[in-house]
Motif scaffolding. Sequence first.
Motif, short mmCIF file in Angstrom:
data_model
loop_
_atom_site.label_atom_id
_atom_site.label_comp_id
_atom_site.label_asym_id
_atom_site.label_seq_id
_atom_site.Cartn_x
_atom_site.Cartn_y
_atom_site.Cartn_z
N LYS A 118 0.83 -1.20 0.00
CA LYS A 118 0.00 0.00 0.00
C LYS A 118 0.87 1.26 0.00
CE LYS A 118 -3.75 2.28 2.51
NZ LYS A 118 -4.66 2.23 3.70
N GLU B 135 2.43 1.77 -3.42
CA GLU B 135 1.45 2.30 -4.37
C GLU B 135 1.23 3.79 -4.16
OE1 GLU B 135 -1.94 -0.12 -3.67
OE2 GLU B 135 -1.20 -1.83 -4.86
N GLN B 136 1.19 4.21 -2.89
CA GLN B 136 1.02 5.63 -2.58
C GLN B 136 2.21 6.45 -3.05
OE1 GLN B 136 0.42 5.36 1.67
NE2 GLN B 136 -1.81 5.31 1.49
N GLN B 137 3.42 5.89 -2.85
CA GLN B 137 4.63 6.57 -3.29
C GLN B 137 4.67 6.71 -4.81
OE1 GLN B 137 7.65 4.11 -1.37
NE2 GLN B 137 8.10 5.74 0.08
N GLN B 138 4.32 5.63 -5.49
CA GLN B 138 4.33 5.66 -6.96
C GLN B 138 3.34 6.68 -7.50
OE1 GLN B 138 3.58 1.54 -7.93
NE2 GLN B 138 5.75 0.98 -7.85
N LYS B 139 2.18 6.77 -6.87
CA LYS B 139 1.17 7.73 -7.29
C LYS B 139 1.67 9.16 -7.08
CE LYS B 139 -3.68 9.05 -6.61
NZ LYS B 139 -4.94 8.77 -5.85
N ALA B 140 2.29 9.41 -5.92
CA ALA B 140 2.81 10.73 -5.61
C ALA B 140 3.93 11.11 -6.57
CB ALA B 140 3.31 10.78 -4.17
N GLN B 141 4.79 10.14 -6.89
CA GLN B 141 5.91 10.39 -7.80
C GLN B 141 5.41 10.70 -9.21
OE1 GLN B 141 8.53 7.01 -7.39
NE2 GLN B 141 8.87 7.42 -5.22
N MET B 142 4.40 9.98 -9.66
CA MET B 142 3.84 10.23 -10.99
C MET B 142 3.23 11.63 -11.08
SD MET B 142 4.56 7.80 -12.98
CE MET B 142 3.48 8.29 -14.33
N THR B 143 2.56 12.04 -10.01
CA THR B 143 1.98 13.38 -9.97
C THR B 143 3.07 14.44 -10.05
OG1 THR B 143 0.11 12.60 -8.62
CG2 THR B 143 0.57 14.97 -8.60
#
Length: 262
Positions: A72, A75-83
């Motif tokens: 989890k 996934e949160q880190q990947q989402k933040a990095q993509m943003t």
Amino acid sequence: MKELFSRYGVSRNRVLTATGLLLLCLGFNNCSMSTQAGNSQPVDSQLEAKVIQVIRNHPEVVMESVKTYQQKKQEQQQKAQMTFLKRMKANPKSVIGSSPTTGASEQKIVLVNFSDFQCPYCAKVHQTLKQFMAKHQGQVTLVYKHLPLTSTHSEAMPAAKASWAAGQQGKFWEFHDALFENQDKLSNSFYAATAKALNLDIKQFNQDRSSSAAIAAINNDIQFAEEIGVDSTPRLALNGEPLNEDVQLADLEALLIKVNKR
């Protein structure tokens, strides 16, 4: 195992949730990012006792909980990095803030480096960046973001403060180079000697590196790193394009060509 959960009167999901909370209370957090105070939730004492018994009899529950938590978080880190990368791609200047920069003043092509002065991998990347910027300083803007990993590097924060203090007298990048090229000498005496060699006002230098302003500036970078899911060094991105930690000069050159074709 279902029978065991039924006997204790708790669901599997509730056990996993409580186990995760217990792990957080026991300090299972990322080695480079401290857990924020006040975020923990109280665990019911009876449920806690039941969960502990389950853990003793079935340690795989702990492993499953840890795996779920890590997945989890990833996934949160990947989402933040993509943003962050999308934002940087759309507006490279927006990520600079008050961070020190060198190279092109236009800031159309921005290379951001989250780094730690005591990190050996950062020192290796530093040499690559020096070669790259020597060739492209009229086209690329290099930005330094402080991310001292204080849990493993005792001199990371003092070095960051010293570099910030040097920056107040217009010598950040000279001090930056000296730190990376003398990692085995990082110490209070080395910072003072380097400041003297750069002809800095020593009294001002010492005041600045001990100031609340230095701490605030560095903490701003750390907070920014946390917000975009960066928790290790070195981490680099060129106009929204991420780079591997072991970045080579050829990788930077190829990425620059790609960015220029947009």
